[in-house]
Scaffold this active site. Structure first.
Site, PDB file in Angstrom:
ATOM      1  N   GLY A 142       0.823  -1.210   0.000  1.00 49.76           N
ATOM      2  CA  GLY A 142       0.000   0.000   0.000  1.00 49.76           C
ATOM      3  C   GLY A 142       0.855   1.258   0.000  1.00 49.76           C
ATOM      4  N   CYS A 143       0.348   2.304   0.595  1.00 51.66           N
ATOM      5  CA  CYS A 143       1.036   3.602   0.598  1.00 51.66           C
ATOM      6  C   CYS A 143       2.369   3.521   1.338  1.00 51.66           C
ATOM      7  CB  CYS A 143       0.146   4.652   1.261  1.00 51.66           C
ATOM      8  SG  CYS A 143       0.962   6.243   1.476  1.00 51.66           S
ATOM      9  N   PHE A 144       3.450   3.955   0.686  1.00 50.13           N
ATOM     10  CA  PHE A 144       4.761   3.858   1.340  1.00 50.13           C
ATOM     11  C   PHE A 144       4.901   4.782   2.546  1.00 50.13           C
ATOM     12  CE2 PHE A 144       6.568   6.094  -2.766  1.00 50.13           C
ATOM     13  CZ  PHE A 144       5.851   7.245  -2.513  1.00 50.13           C
ATOM     14  N   TRP A 145       4.100   5.818   2.645  1.00 53.27           N
ATOM     15  CA  TRP A 145       4.140   6.668   3.851  1.00 53.27           C
ATOM     16  C   TRP A 145       3.832   5.816   5.085  1.00 53.27           C
ATOM     17  CZ3 TRP A 145       0.354  11.049   1.929  1.00 53.27           C
ATOM     18  CH2 TRP A 145       0.970  11.778   0.898  1.00 53.27           C
ATOM     19  N   CYS A 146       2.818   4.965   4.961  1.00 53.81           N
ATOM     20  CA  CYS A 146       2.396   4.112   6.083  1.00 53.81           C
ATOM     21  C   CYS A 146       3.472   3.089   6.424  1.00 53.81           C
ATOM     22  CB  CYS A 146       1.116   3.354   5.719  1.00 53.81           C
ATOM     23  SG  CYS A 146      -0.302   4.381   5.286  1.00 53.81           S
TER      24      CYS A 146
END
Length: 219
Positions: A51-55
């Site tokens: 999923g989102c690499f920020w997470c």
């Protein structure tokens, strides 16, 4: 009318050719020999997409033995992917993280446990509200030992949940570092809407599942 049909046929032909080229290129990535990244100053590197690499970046940085987590792109068939291009799904890449860790403190096996504990392992092509092939789940292996660890854990989880596990298993090829503004995004923007509503809750859910692996300041 015939001219319109002819034009549509030409467009369709080129479209099919492009898809075929992409599929062939992507198959070559999946079937390639893995690239093993050597230790540097005693530190190893591992690569995950979820999923989102920020997470994902923030999740791994909370784990004991992880020195740094870097956002980027991996698993695709094009060079120099950008955020805009990878978001189209045309590059084959997924948003991924590079984990720099001390193998004397945390094992690759534990990093895979962190991976599965920090996501919805049955969601295909995305995590939570982030959907598309650029958000698909991939675990990258650098040698046969890592591949065995991944596949055994994936199989055990499938049996436990009685469900198909979405994570793909790829040989590691290359990691492309994302644009500067993506790095440490959760840490630098704690009040941003997505971070507050999606990223931080995902991090907290993970922490409650694996408190034993957390750094002291991450509890």
């Amino acid at each position: 009318m015939n001219k319109i049909i002819s034009t549509l046929a030409v467009i369709l032909l080129f479209s099919c050719q492009n898809n075929a080229q992409s599929n062939t290129a992507q198959k070559a990535v999946i079937n390639a020999e893995p690239v093993e990244v050597p230790l540097e100053n005693g530190k190893a590197r591992a690569y995950f997409a979820s999923g989102c690499f920020w997470c994902v970046e923030a999740i791994y940085e909370s784990v004991k033995g992880v020195e740094e987590s870097i956002s980027g792109y991996a698993g695709g068939h094009t060079d120099n992917p950008t955020y805009e291009l990878s978001n189209t799904g045309a590059t084959g890449h997924a948003e991924a993280v590079e984990i720099i860790y001390d193998p004397n403190v945390v094992s690759f096996s534990t990093l895979v446990d962190v991976y599965f504990a920090s996501q919805n392992p049955t969601q295909v092509n995305g995590q939570g509200p982030d959907r598309g092939s650029q958000y698909r789940s991939i675990i990258f292996y650098q040698n046969e030992n890592q591949k065995t660890i991944i596949e055994e854990k994936k199989l055990a989880l499938a049996k436990k949940l009685n469900a198909k596990i979405a994570a793909e298993v790829y040989p590691f090829q290359k990691f492309w570092v994302a644009e500067d503004y993506h790095q440490d995004y959760e840490k630098l923007h704690p009040n941003q809407g997505y971070i507050r509503n999606v990223s931080i809750p995902r991090l907290q859910r993970f922490k409650s599942k694996m408190p034993e692996v957390l750094k002291e300041n991450s509890h």
